[in-house]
Design an enzyme around this catalytic site. Structure first.
Site, PDB file in Angstrom:
ATOM      1  N   GLY A  65      63.716  28.969  34.186  1.00 42.76           N
ATOM      2  CA  GLY A  65      64.109  28.255  35.344  1.00 42.76           C
ATOM      3  C   GLY A  65      63.478  28.650  36.564  1.00 42.76           C
ATOM      4  CB  CYS A  66      62.752  27.110  39.627  1.00 42.95           C
ATOM      5  SG  CYS A  66      64.478  26.732  40.515  1.00 42.95           S
ATOM      6  CE1 TYR A  67      65.727  29.984  43.998  1.00 40.55           C
ATOM      7  CE2 TYR A  67      67.469  29.215  42.714  1.00 40.55           C
ATOM      8  CZ  TYR A  67      66.947  29.294  43.823  1.00 40.55           C
ATOM      9  OH  TYR A  67      67.474  28.753  44.999  1.00 40.55           O
ATOM     10  CB  THR A 106      59.134  30.521  37.165  1.00 44.82           C
ATOM     11  OG1 THR A 106      59.405  30.119  35.989  1.00 44.82           O
ATOM     12  CG2 THR A 106      57.646  30.444  37.090  1.00 44.82           C
ATOM     13  CB  ALA A 107      59.294  32.335  42.060  1.00 43.16           C
TER      14      ALA A 107
END
Length: 358
Positions: free
Chosen positions: A160-162, A164-165
């Protein structure tokens, strides 16, 4: 035109159309099929006029036999549970799956069922799946590449994007031992496109514009995924306090994480840990000391930028921040990055364009 045939399932969603854009520009991939259940029969360039002159495909229904006949690899830009229905059928038909959904990210099916409130119908695939965050799991993707070269269809679960970051911000400190303890605090801000194409009361213009709000506090479904990743990196059980925020941006995501610094860790030690982690990473840039990333610097790219500092006061805290594009490195571009590895292509193929300058 590329020689590896690709299908994008869920092509009209924001992550799906971004995947289409990247595949169309990719020198080794050919977009041979794009699907959407609700708009099957319509041309993709009628739904997204930006595609005029670049793609003349009509959208199809996501039928496994048709996808297998048209594609070697399928990018699944679909909501959770949709991949559960489609992925096993595609693998059985010899199609490699790059899954952008959450359905195969969590190794424990009971954890998935608890957070997503639905039974996991193919738990036998979880042990064969590789979590597709290349900077942390390149070896796993390389093993999939070997299996695929031997004739096996394989499955990548893209993060997911969160997660990943958050992982890119926290991992170097945890793996190097300059962060201690079992807790990571992650405050994240995301653009509205992360909520998907369908408007809701929270995401329509009049509500989201000129406003920032926290949501999913203590209950966001990315929480166990972040904990799983950070536990793997740290080599000990990790917990996360994760608070996502919605900001009036179209695209972009910023994660700022807070970790307890080791008693003897200096600012130079912390800096060195991040320099070692990202010195050879083609898509992650560690910013100079004193600089922190901005979402505009990575918009519409596959890139991530990371900044780190040590707050050396009574409660010594490592503060690390990572900016990505939620549709790029947080979704479609990361999927292409993973596909490149699995397909035996250069990892950055088709992904090196800089961010728009204005």
């Amino acid at each position: 035109m590329g020689s590896i045939r690709a299908c994008v399932v869920g092509a009209t969603g924001y992550a799906g159309i971004e995947a289409c854009r990247l595949v169309l520009a990719h020198p080794a991939l050919e977009l041979t099929m794009a699907t959407d259940r609700k708009q099957a029969g319509e041309r993709l360039d009628a739904v997204y006029p930006q595609m005029a002159g670049a793609c003349d495909l009509a959208l199809s229904l996501p039928e496994p036999d048709a996808i297998a006949a048209a594609a070697d690899v399928a990018f699944l830009a679909v909501p959770h549970t949709a991949s559960l229905d489609l992925t096993p059928a595609l693998l059985e038909r010899g199609v490699t799956v790059i899954d952008l959904s959450a359905d195969y990210r969590l190794r424990d099916p009971k954890t998935y069922e608890a957070w997503y409130n639905t039974p996991h119908t193919s738990p036998e695939l979880l042990s064969q799946t590789v979590y597709g965050l290349p900077e942390l799991n390149r070896a796993g993707l390389a093993r999939l590449a070997e299996r695929r070269a031997a004739g096996e269809a394989v499955l990548v679960a893209c993060p997911g994007c969160y997660p990943t970051a958050t992982a890119l911000a926290a991992a170097p400190a945890l793996s190097a031992g300059v962060a201690v303890g079992d807790l990571v605090i992650s405050d994240c801000v995301s653009g509205v496109s992360g909520a998907g194409r369908g408007a809701t009361a929270r995401t329509h213009y009049c509500h989201a514009n000129e406003s920032v709000e926290a949501y999913g506090v203590g209950s966001h479904r990315h929480t166990p995924e972040i904990e799983q990743t950070l536990t793997d990196v740290a080599g000990r059980a990790m917990s996360v306090v994760f608070t996502p925020h919605l900001a009036p941006l179209t695209r972009g995501l910023l994660a700022t994480v807070y970790l307890e610094a080791a008693p003897d860790a200096t600012a130079d030690d912390v800096r060195a840990a991040y320099e070692r982690a990202y010195a050879d990473e083609p898509l992650v840039t560690l910013l100079p000391a004193g600089s922190m990333p901005a979402t505009s610097s990575v918009a519409a790219t596959a890139r991530a930028q990371v900044g780190v500092a040590l707050d050396d006061r009574r409660r010594r805290t490592i503060v690390a921040s990572c900016a990505i594009d939620n549709l790029g490195k947080g979704a479609a571009a990361q999927a292409v990055q993973c596909a490149n590895v699995v397909l035996g292509l250069p990892e950055t193929e088709g992904l090196l364009a800089p961010a728009p300058l204005v």
